[in-house]
Motif scaffolding. Structure first.
Motif, PDB file in Angstrom:
ATOM      1  N   ASN A 172       0.775  -1.359   0.064  1.00  0.00           N
ATOM      2  CA  ASN A 172       0.051   0.034   0.232  1.00  0.00           C
ATOM      3  C   ASN A 172       0.795   1.324  -0.009  1.00  0.00           C
ATOM      4  O   ASN A 172       0.454   2.255   0.361  1.00  0.00           O
ATOM      5  N   GLY A 173       2.276   1.162  -0.251  1.00  0.00           N
ATOM      6  CA  GLY A 173       3.001   2.338  -0.512  1.00  0.00           C
ATOM      7  C   GLY A 173       3.507   3.108   0.880  1.00  0.00           C
ATOM      8  O   GLY A 173       4.067   4.086   0.818  1.00  0.00           O
ATOM      9  N   MET A 174       3.288   2.371   1.803  1.00  0.00           N
ATOM     10  CA  MET A 174       3.676   2.928   3.069  1.00  0.00           C
ATOM     11  C   MET A 174       4.905   2.198   3.927  1.00  0.00           C
ATOM     12  O   MET A 174       5.009   2.132   5.028  1.00  0.00           O
ATOM     13  N   GLN A 175       5.711   1.763   2.868  1.00  0.00           N
ATOM     14  CA  GLN A 175       6.802   0.914   3.419  1.00  0.00           C
ATOM     15  C   GLN A 175       8.195   1.891   3.975  1.00  0.00           C
ATOM     16  O   GLN A 175       9.065   1.502   4.374  1.00  0.00           O
ATOM     17  N   ASP A 176       7.935   3.303   3.455  1.00  0.00           N
ATOM     18  CA  ASP A 176       8.981   4.251   3.937  1.00  0.00           C
ATOM     19  C   ASP A 176       9.068   4.558   5.288  1.00  0.00           C
ATOM     20  O   ASP A 176       8.434   3.899   6.254  1.00  0.00           O
ATOM     21  N   SER A 177       9.523   5.599   5.887  1.00  0.00           N
ATOM     22  CA  SER A 177       9.510   6.299   7.176  1.00  0.00           C
ATOM     23  C   SER A 177       8.132   6.663   7.569  1.00  0.00           C
ATOM     24  O   SER A 177       7.379   6.391   6.995  1.00  0.00           O
ATOM     25  N   VAL A 178       8.314   7.601   8.598  1.00  0.00           N
ATOM     26  CA  VAL A 178       7.138   8.031   9.378  1.00  0.00           C
ATOM     27  C   VAL A 178       6.455   9.177   8.393  1.00  0.00           C
ATOM     28  O   VAL A 178       7.107   9.937   7.687  1.00  0.00           O
ATOM     29  N   LEU A 179       5.074   9.286   8.291  1.00  0.00           N
ATOM     30  CA  LEU A 179       4.441   9.994   7.411  1.00  0.00           C
ATOM     31  C   LEU A 179       4.400  11.365   8.613  1.00  0.00           C
ATOM     32  O   LEU A 179       4.198  11.168   9.641  1.00  0.00           O
ATOM     33  N   HIS A 180       4.634  12.533   7.899  1.00  0.00           N
ATOM     34  CA  HIS A 180       4.462  13.881   8.701  1.00  0.00           C
ATOM     35  C   HIS A 180       3.194  14.565   8.285  1.00  0.00           C
ATOM     36  O   HIS A 180       2.724  14.289   7.078  1.00  0.00           O
ATOM     37  N   SER A 181       2.578  15.065   9.068  1.00  0.00           N
ATOM     38  CA  SER A 181       1.300  15.973   8.677  1.00  0.00           C
ATOM     39  C   SER A 181       1.153  16.813   7.574  1.00  0.00           C
ATOM     40  O   SER A 181       0.559  16.858   6.855  1.00  0.00           O
ATOM     41  N   THR A 182       2.613  17.260   7.112  1.00  0.00           N
ATOM     42  CA  THR A 182       2.608  17.938   5.985  1.00  0.00           C
ATOM     43  C   THR A 182       2.876  17.503   4.724  1.00  0.00           C
ATOM     44  O   THR A 182       2.714  17.950   3.546  1.00  0.00           O
ATOM     45  N   GLU A 183       2.899  15.902   4.826  1.00  0.00           N
ATOM     46  CA  GLU A 183       3.110  15.166   3.550  1.00  0.00           C
ATOM     47  C   GLU A 183       1.684  15.002   2.629  1.00  0.00           C
ATOM     48  O   GLU A 183       0.675  14.418   3.591  1.00  0.00           O
ATOM     49  N   PRO A 184       1.703  15.221   1.443  1.00  0.00           N
ATOM     50  CA  PRO A 184       0.238  14.943   0.806  1.00  0.00           C
ATOM     51  C   PRO A 184       0.123  13.521   0.531  1.00  0.00           C
ATOM     52  O   PRO A 184      -0.038  13.210  -0.945  1.00  0.00           O
ATOM     53  N   ARG A 185       0.363  12.657   1.326  1.00  0.00           N
ATOM     54  CA  ARG A 185       0.301  11.243   1.027  1.00  0.00           C
ATOM     55  C   ARG A 185      -0.257  10.437   2.095  1.00  0.00           C
ATOM     56  O   ARG A 185      -0.339  11.031   3.319  1.00  0.00           O
ATOM     57  N   GLY A 186      -0.676   9.244   1.750  1.00  0.00           N
ATOM     58  CA  GLY A 186      -1.214   8.262   3.063  1.00  0.00           C
ATOM     59  C   GLY A 186      -1.668   6.969   2.407  1.00  0.00           C
ATOM     60  O   GLY A 186      -1.265   6.717   1.179  1.00  0.00           O
ATOM     61  N   VAL A 187      -2.228   6.259   3.118  1.00  0.00           N
ATOM     62  CA  VAL A 187      -2.782   4.980   2.705  1.00  0.00           C
ATOM     63  C   VAL A 187      -3.853   5.092   1.562  1.00  0.00           C
ATOM     64  O   VAL A 187      -4.604   6.035   1.854  1.00  0.00           O
ATOM     65  N   PRO A 188      -3.668   4.509   0.581  1.00  0.00           N
ATOM     66  CA  PRO A 188      -4.738   4.627  -0.552  1.00  0.00           C
ATOM     67  C   PRO A 188      -6.192   4.581  -0.110  1.00  0.00           C
ATOM     68  O   PRO A 188      -6.537   3.797   0.675  1.00  0.00           O
ATOM     69  N   LEU A 189      -6.898   5.494  -0.767  1.00  0.00           N
ATOM     70  CA  LEU A 189      -8.171   5.405  -0.567  1.00  0.00           C
ATOM     71  C   LEU A 189      -8.926   4.129  -0.898  1.00  0.00           C
ATOM     72  O   LEU A 189     -10.169   3.847  -0.435  1.00  0.00           O
ATOM     73  N   THR A 190      -8.358   3.118  -1.672  1.00  0.00           N
ATOM     74  CA  THR A 190      -8.934   2.040  -2.160  1.00  0.00           C
ATOM     75  C   THR A 190      -8.859   0.934  -1.015  1.00  0.00           C
ATOM     76  O   THR A 190      -9.467  -0.078  -1.013  1.00  0.00           O
ATOM     77  N   GLU A 191      -7.706   1.188   0.019  1.00  0.00           N
ATOM     78  CA  GLU A 191      -7.694   0.468   1.016  1.00  0.00           C
ATOM     79  C   GLU A 191      -8.936   0.176   2.208  1.00  0.00           C
ATOM     80  O   GLU A 191      -9.571   1.252   2.413  1.00  0.00           O
ATOM     81  N   GLN A 192      -9.090  -0.943   2.663  1.00  0.00           N
ATOM     82  CA  GLN A 192     -10.055  -0.935   3.842  1.00  0.00           C
ATOM     83  C   GLN A 192      -9.559  -1.303   5.007  1.00  0.00           C
ATOM     84  O   GLN A 192      -8.633  -2.166   5.155  1.00  0.00           O
ATOM     85  N   PHE A 193      -9.874  -0.477   5.978  1.00  0.00           N
ATOM     86  CA  PHE A 193      -9.103  -0.545   7.386  1.00  0.00           C
ATOM     87  C   PHE A 193      -9.828  -1.965   8.085  1.00  0.00           C
ATOM     88  O   PHE A 193     -11.123  -2.186   7.675  1.00  0.00           O
ATOM     89  N   LEU A 194      -9.189  -2.063   9.024  1.00  0.00           N
ATOM     90  CA  LEU A 194      -9.677  -3.270   9.840  1.00  0.00           C
ATOM     91  C   LEU A 194     -10.914  -2.865  10.366  1.00  0.00           C
ATOM     92  O   LEU A 194     -12.031  -3.682  10.546  1.00  0.00           O
ATOM     93  N   SER A 195     -11.165  -1.619  11.037  1.00  0.00           N
ATOM     94  CA  SER A 195     -12.281  -1.246  11.601  1.00  0.00           C
ATOM     95  C   SER A 195     -13.607  -1.375  10.505  1.00  0.00           C
ATOM     96  O   SER A 195     -14.705  -1.812  11.006  1.00  0.00           O
ATOM     97  N   THR A 196     -13.462  -1.242   9.526  1.00  0.00           N
ATOM     98  CA  THR A 196     -14.435  -1.330   8.273  1.00  0.00           C
ATOM     99  C   THR A 196     -14.874  -2.613   8.013  1.00  0.00           C
ATOM    100  O   THR A 196     -15.885  -2.965   7.970  1.00  0.00           O
ATOM    101  N   LYS A 197     -13.749  -3.512   8.121  1.00  0.00           N
ATOM    102  CA  LYS A 197     -13.995  -5.019   7.792  1.00  0.00           C
ATOM    103  C   LYS A 197     -14.600  -5.588   9.030  1.00  0.00           C
ATOM    104  O   LYS A 197     -15.565  -6.384   8.839  1.00  0.00           O
ATOM    105  N   LEU A 198     -14.182  -5.082  10.068  1.00  0.00           N
ATOM    106  CA  LEU A 198     -15.192  -5.657  11.411  1.00  0.00           C
ATOM    107  C   LEU A 198     -16.435  -5.178  11.504  1.00  0.00           C
ATOM    108  O   LEU A 198     -17.384  -6.130  11.841  1.00  0.00           O
TER     109      LEU A 198
END
Length: 148
Positions: free
Chosen positions: A118-144
């Motif tokens: 999902n492209g999150m293999q690098d270091s820590v995401l900072h609040s100013t970065e314009p990226r994150g987990v892709p919107l196509t991913e489903q989180f565990l909370s949604t699956k539950l």
């Protein structure tokens, strides 16, 4: 009749209660009730409440920089009574692949997929970065939530 509408309703309800009580006492629970049925909304709410009581609670604790022996159930020198109680009454998941930093570890846990997927293999995401987990991913909370 000199009886008002509300008085008549109360008398009818009281008679219906006597009929239902008599049926229950006589063991005729399957008989058609003499009192009006609850609304569908109330019945649905009652059903959801009963279902909620049978569903397990899921509590996850993900702690950055926690060492193997930094909890009481691995090392009695550490005083972690709340964590120990949760561990004793639940399931401890402590054998898995993890990443050395929080963003990759959290994305793996929340999506159930390796961070490279999902492209999150690098270091820590900072609040100013314009990226994150892709919107196509489903989180565990949604699956539950979708599984009930």
């Amino acid at each position: 009749s000199s009886e008002t509408g509300s008085a008549r309703s109360l008398r009818t309800a009281a008679m219906a209660m006597k009929v239902v009580t008599a049926a229950v006492v006589a063991g005729m629970v399957a008989a058609t009730p003499a009192i009006p049925q609850r609304s569908e909304a109330a019945a649905l709410a009652s059903k959801k409440s009963a279902e909620a009581q049978t569903k397990p609670n899921v509590v996850t604790v993900m702690i950055d920089d926690l060492g193997w022996n930094d909890v009481g159930w691995h090392d009695p020198n550490f005083y972690t009574p709340t964590m120990d109680a949760l561990a004793d009454s639940g399931v401890v998941l402590e054998r898995f692949y993890t990443a050395p930093t929080c963003t990759p570890s959290r994305s793996q846990f929340m999506t159930g997929r390796y961070n490279i997927r999902n492209g999150m293999q690098d270091s820590v995401l900072h609040s100013t970065e314009p990226r994150g987990v892709p919107l196509t991913e489903q989180f565990l909370s949604t699956k539950l939530q979708s599984s009930g």
